[in-house]
Design a protein around this motif. Structure first.
Motif, PDB file in Angstrom:
ATOM      1  N   PHE A 134       2.933  -4.751   3.761  1.00 24.20           N
ATOM      2  CA  PHE A 134       2.313  -5.460   4.871  1.00 24.20           C
ATOM      3  C   PHE A 134       2.473  -6.965   4.668  1.00 24.20           C
ATOM      4  O   PHE A 134       2.194  -7.488   3.590  1.00 24.20           O
ATOM      5  N   THR A 135       2.929  -7.627   5.718  1.00 22.99           N
ATOM      6  CA  THR A 135       3.011  -9.089   5.714  1.00 22.99           C
ATOM      7  C   THR A 135       1.784  -9.649   6.411  1.00 22.99           C
ATOM      8  O   THR A 135       1.349  -9.119   7.442  1.00 22.99           O
ATOM      9  N   TYR A 136       1.214 -10.710   5.871  1.00 24.08           N
ATOM     10  CA  TYR A 136       0.010 -11.272   6.483  1.00 24.08           C
ATOM     11  C   TYR A 136       0.014 -12.795   6.391  1.00 24.08           C
ATOM     12  O   TYR A 136       0.701 -13.387   5.556  1.00 24.08           O
ATOM     13  N   ASP A 137      -0.756 -13.400   7.290  1.00 30.36           N
ATOM     14  CA  ASP A 137      -1.001 -14.843   7.244  1.00 30.36           C
ATOM     15  C   ASP A 137      -2.257 -15.088   6.421  1.00 30.36           C
ATOM     16  O   ASP A 137      -3.279 -14.415   6.628  1.00 30.36           O
ATOM     17  N   LEU A 138      -2.196 -16.029   5.525  1.00 34.88           N
ATOM     18  CA  LEU A 138      -3.351 -16.386   4.713  1.00 34.88           C
ATOM     19  C   LEU A 138      -3.916 -17.706   5.212  1.00 34.88           C
ATOM     20  O   LEU A 138      -3.195 -18.704   5.327  1.00 34.88           O
ATOM     21  N   ARG A 139      -5.214 -17.692   5.516  1.00 37.10           N
ATOM     22  CA  ARG A 139      -5.886 -18.910   5.983  1.00 37.10           C
ATOM     23  C   ARG A 139      -7.123 -19.142   5.126  1.00 37.10           C
ATOM     24  O   ARG A 139      -7.948 -18.249   4.973  1.00 37.10           O
ATOM     25  N   ARG A 140      -7.238 -20.329   4.575  1.00 37.08           N
ATOM     26  CA  ARG A 140      -8.399 -20.683   3.768  1.00 37.08           C
ATOM     27  C   ARG A 140      -9.357 -21.535   4.607  1.00 37.08           C
ATOM     28  O   ARG A 140      -8.925 -22.325   5.442  1.00 37.08           O
ATOM     29  N   SER A 141     -10.645 -21.354   4.346  1.00 36.34           N
ATOM     30  CA  SER A 141     -11.635 -22.109   5.111  1.00 36.34           C
ATOM     31  C   SER A 141     -12.777 -22.547   4.202  1.00 36.34           C
ATOM     32  O   SER A 141     -13.395 -21.726   3.522  1.00 36.34           O
ATOM     33  N   ALA A 142     -13.048 -23.839   4.227  1.00 41.17           N
ATOM     34  CA  ALA A 142     -14.177 -24.354   3.454  1.00 41.17           C
ATOM     35  C   ALA A 142     -15.503 -23.977   4.097  1.00 41.17           C
ATOM     36  O   ALA A 142     -16.537 -23.937   3.439  1.00 41.17           O
ATOM     37  N   PHE A 200      -4.864  -0.091   5.980  1.00 36.79           N
ATOM     38  CA  PHE A 200      -3.792   0.856   6.277  1.00 36.79           C
ATOM     39  C   PHE A 200      -4.127   1.697   7.512  1.00 36.79           C
ATOM     40  O   PHE A 200      -3.317   1.838   8.428  1.00 36.79           O
ATOM     41  N   ASP A 201      -5.346   2.250   7.554  1.00 39.77           N
ATOM     42  CA  ASP A 201      -5.749   3.107   8.676  1.00 39.77           C
ATOM     43  C   ASP A 201      -5.782   2.336   9.990  1.00 39.77           C
ATOM     44  O   ASP A 201      -5.383   2.858  11.041  1.00 39.77           O
ATOM     45  N   THR A 202      -6.259   1.095   9.937  1.00 38.33           N
ATOM     46  CA  THR A 202      -6.379   0.305  11.169  1.00 38.33           C
ATOM     47  C   THR A 202      -5.013  -0.070  11.722  1.00 38.33           C
ATOM     48  O   THR A 202      -4.782   0.006  12.933  1.00 38.33           O
ATOM     49  N   VAL A 203      -4.100  -0.473  10.860  1.00 35.59           N
ATOM     50  CA  VAL A 203      -2.745  -0.799  11.312  1.00 35.59           C
ATOM     51  C   VAL A 203      -2.074   0.439  11.904  1.00 35.59           C
ATOM     52  O   VAL A 203      -1.433   0.368  12.971  1.00 35.59           O
ATOM     53  N   GLN A 204      -2.216   1.594  11.253  1.00 37.41           N
ATOM     54  CA  GLN A 204      -1.618   2.824  11.752  1.00 37.41           C
ATOM     55  C   GLN A 204      -2.183   3.209  13.117  1.00 37.41           C
ATOM     56  O   GLN A 204      -1.444   3.594  14.030  1.00 37.41           O
ATOM     57  N   GLU A 205      -3.512   3.090  13.260  1.00 35.90           N
ATOM     58  CA  GLU A 205      -4.147   3.443  14.532  1.00 35.90           C
ATOM     59  C   GLU A 205      -3.719   2.493  15.640  1.00 35.90           C
ATOM     60  O   GLU A 205      -3.442   2.912  16.767  1.00 35.90           O
ATOM     61  N   MET A 206      -3.628   1.195  15.335  1.00 37.43           N
ATOM     62  CA  MET A 206      -3.213   0.229  16.349  1.00 37.43           C
ATOM     63  C   MET A 206      -1.763   0.480  16.775  1.00 37.43           C
ATOM     64  O   MET A 206      -1.425   0.376  17.956  1.00 37.43           O
ATOM     65  N   LEU A 223      -8.064  -7.585  -1.082  1.00 39.29           N
ATOM     66  CA  LEU A 223      -7.150  -6.717  -0.342  1.00 39.29           C
ATOM     67  C   LEU A 223      -7.126  -5.305  -0.934  1.00 39.29           C
ATOM     68  O   LEU A 223      -7.014  -4.320  -0.191  1.00 39.29           O
ATOM     69  N   THR A 224      -7.249  -5.208  -2.229  1.00 39.75           N
ATOM     70  CA  THR A 224      -7.280  -3.885  -2.859  1.00 39.75           C
ATOM     71  C   THR A 224      -8.512  -3.098  -2.417  1.00 39.75           C
ATOM     72  O   THR A 224      -8.432  -1.904  -2.119  1.00 39.75           O
ATOM     73  N   ILE A 276       0.872  -1.175   0.000  1.00 40.46           N
ATOM     74  CA  ILE A 276       0.000   0.000   0.000  1.00 40.46           C
ATOM     75  C   ILE A 276       0.905   1.219   0.000  1.00 40.46           C
ATOM     76  O   ILE A 276       1.536   1.545   1.013  1.00 40.46           O
ATOM     77  N   GLY A 277       0.985   1.890  -1.141  1.00 40.72           N
ATOM     78  CA  GLY A 277       1.922   2.998  -1.270  1.00 40.72           C
ATOM     79  C   GLY A 277       3.335   2.482  -1.116  1.00 40.72           C
ATOM     80  O   GLY A 277       3.747   1.532  -1.781  1.00 40.72           O
ATOM     81  N   ARG A 278       4.086   3.090  -0.198  1.00 42.42           N
ATOM     82  CA  ARG A 278       5.454   2.658   0.054  1.00 42.42           C
ATOM     83  C   ARG A 278       5.554   1.626   1.168  1.00 42.42           C
ATOM     84  O   ARG A 278       6.627   1.124   1.455  1.00 42.42           O
TER      85      ARG A 278
END
Length: 248
Positions: A11-19, A58-64, A50-51, A6-8
């Motif tokens: 973000f790293t994230y865990d991807l979890r799939r669920s049936a 972005f806003d939530t991560v910054q606020e946290m 994600l887009t 996102i911009g510069r």
């Protein structure tokens, strides 16, 4: 681990799939992002999702990050706090999600998912959601005990309610209406069972005479252990901690 730009900022994230999942979901806790995807999602569907959520993410991560950096001690209702439950102090995890409603779950600790519209310091909302969950849990526990002993000893209360009692842990009215203090959810489960058994016994013996206690012992042979625990710890069983800044 997958990443998302996102911009510069990356973000790293865990991807979890669920049936079992019916919708995609993002959950954010301090230092961690989890993306829940549908079982059939390909890379393009996840990227599109994600887009669409990039500004909120972005806003939530910054606020946290801002709130975490400004705190010198763990507050009462943040990740890492301890919540009394059934005689123990269980860990609390507070997460941000893109859902519309707050939700509480429990598995070896409490998890509170806060919806996207909650801003700033969420103590009041977390406390309210926990209080509602704990009251519901107390009702389920009480009804389970009543159901078990009603059948075994042929005791038929007119009604059973869980309430916020100003005095005492339970009561049994002359017409057979039983009240149980929901604060017993903070005590070991055997203590709640003892209080419910005590009130059920009053359906047969109104006073606390010898025959009453003999009947309690017939119903719950080891009743003196939870009774003593309650006598020694009753001042600790308060829900005051769930009222930050005067929250109801």
């Amino acid at each position: 681990m997958p990443t998302f730009q996102i911009g510069r900022k990356e973000f790293t994230y865990d991807l979890r799939r669920s049936a079992a999942a019916s919708e995609r979901r993002i959950t954010i806790t301090p230092g961690h992002i989890e993306v829940l995807a549908l079982q059939e999602d390909g890379d393009s569907e996840i990227a599109d999702f994600l887009t669409r959520k990039r500004q909120w993410l972005f806003d939530t991560v910054q606020e946290m990050e801002r709130v975490t950096a400004s705190r010198h001690a763990v507050p009462r209702f943040a990740t890492g706090s301890k919540i009394p439950y059934r005689g123990r102090r269980m860990p609390l995890t507070v997460r941000r999600t893109d859902a519309d409603r707050a939700a509480v779950s429990y598995r070896n600790g409490f998890v509170v998912d806060l919806p996207h519209w909650v801003e700033g310091d969420p103590d009041r909302i977390v406390a309210s959601e926990l209080k509602h969950w704990l009251k519901q849990r107390a009702r389920l526990d009480v009804n389970d005990v009543v159901g078990a002993y009603r059948r075994r000893f042929r005791l038929e209360p007119r009604s059973v309610r869980v309430a916020d009692l100003r005095q005492g842990w339970g009561s049994c009215g002359a017409e057979g209406n039983i009240l149980v203090n929901w604060h017993l959810v903070f005590a070991p489960k055997k203590v709640l069972e003892y209080v419910v058994v005590h009130e059920l016994a009053h359906l047969r013996h109104r006073s606390h005479a010898a025959e009453f206690w003999a009947f309690v012992q017939t119903m719950l042979p080891d009743f003196t252990t939870p009774k003593d625990w309650l006598d020694n710890h009753q001042t600790e069983l308060s829900a005051d901690f769930l009222n930050p800044c005067g929250a109801d």
